[in-house]
Design an enzyme around this catalytic site. Structure first.
Site, PDB file in Angstrom:
ATOM      1  N   ASP A 159       0.878  -1.166   0.000  1.00 57.42           N
ATOM      2  CA  ASP A 159       0.000   0.000   0.000  1.00 57.42           C
ATOM      3  C   ASP A 159       0.919   1.221   0.000  1.00 57.42           C
ATOM      4  O   ASP A 159       1.414   1.636   1.043  1.00 57.42           O
ATOM      5  CB  ASP A 159      -0.895   0.001   1.241  1.00 57.42           C
ATOM      6  CG  ASP A 159      -1.747   1.251   1.344  1.00 57.42           C
ATOM      7  OD1 ASP A 159      -2.173   1.771   0.291  1.00 57.42           O
ATOM      8  OD2 ASP A 159      -1.978   1.718   2.476  1.00 57.42           O
ATOM      9  N   GLU A 171      -1.313  -1.527  -4.697  1.00 50.04           N
ATOM     10  CA  GLU A 171      -2.523  -0.717  -4.866  1.00 50.04           C
ATOM     11  C   GLU A 171      -2.286   0.363  -5.925  1.00 50.04           C
ATOM     12  O   GLU A 171      -1.241   1.005  -5.948  1.00 50.04           O
ATOM     13  CB  GLU A 171      -2.912  -0.064  -3.548  1.00 50.04           C
ATOM     14  CG  GLU A 171      -4.241   0.670  -3.622  1.00 50.04           C
ATOM     15  CD  GLU A 171      -4.682   1.202  -2.274  1.00 50.04           C
ATOM     16  OE1 GLU A 171      -4.979   2.405  -2.187  1.00 50.04           O
ATOM     17  OE2 GLU A 171      -4.721   0.406  -1.304  1.00 50.04           O
ATOM     18  N   ASP A 231      -2.348   1.067   7.379  1.00 50.79           N
ATOM     19  CA  ASP A 231      -1.536   0.886   6.174  1.00 50.79           C
ATOM     20  C   ASP A 231      -1.184  -0.586   5.970  1.00 50.79           C
ATOM     21  O   ASP A 231      -1.228  -1.091   4.844  1.00 50.79           O
ATOM     22  CB  ASP A 231      -0.269   1.739   6.248  1.00 50.79           C
ATOM     23  CG  ASP A 231      -0.591   3.227   6.302  1.00 50.79           C
ATOM     24  OD1 ASP A 231      -1.251   3.716   5.363  1.00 50.79           O
ATOM     25  OD2 ASP A 231      -0.218   3.886   7.283  1.00 50.79           O
TER      26      ASP A 231
END
Length: 183
Positions: free
Chosen positions: A7, A69, A141
């Protein structure tokens, strides 16, 4: 299959590593790579920290593939550009280690994990905790990174099942955006 989920973020990049054996998922590790040690205006220094951090995670946990992502477009174009550069540093680290990389949007990940593409961070944290049988929710996160890895595990299982049924499959490494435009 050992999957590394990323991420990306300029201040905090989350990572999560899971093992996938068919539908069975197990937690390996998760955490964050923080760039607070670099001066606030030192973008190259921050990108170096992200690059080296992802390479360290990759060498420590030896994943067989990675999922990252896809950055969404913010209202502030400057923030989007900075986030894109952080994502680029993470991608460069992964491909320099010869890992195959897949990409998913936050909407795709949330839909795969929670069942709702507009789920809140707390919902993602809770479902990641439940799916991986963790004693407590991971940080936001790390939870997003684990969610990306779980989404990839589910997608990979589905694609493998379809491939074994026969026929040619082509995996697209991008996502669809508003109004059906593909990039």
């Amino acid at each position: 299959m050992r999957i590394l989920g990323i991420d990306p973020g300029l201040q905090t990049t989350g990572f999560g590593v899971i093992e996938a054996d068919g539908p069975h998922l197990s937690y390996v590790a998760s955490g964050t790579i923080r760039t607070k040690d670099a001066a606030r205006g030192d973008l190259p220094g921050r990108l170096k920290i992200i690059f080296e951090g992802v390479r360290e995670v990759q060498s420590r946990y030896a994943p067989t593939c990675a999922a990252v992502e896809i950055v969404f477009v913010n209202v502030n174009p400057q923030s989007t550009l900075l986030l894109g550069q952080a994502r680029g540093a993470a991608l460069a680290a992964l491909v320099s280690g010869d890992l195959p990389v897949s990409e998913y949007t936050a909407l795709q990940m949330k839909k795969a994990i929670v069942g709702n593409g507009h789920a809140r961070k707390e919902q993602v944290q809770h479902m990641v905790m439940r799916l991986l049988c963790l004693p407590s929710p991971p940080g936001p996160d790390a939870a997003d990174a684990l969610g990306i890895a779980i989404a990839h595990a589910h997608a990979g299982t589905s694609l493998a099942a379809m491939a074994s049924a026969g026929g040619e499959l082509e995996r697209r490494a991008h996502a669809l955006y508003r109004k059906g435009r593909a990039y």
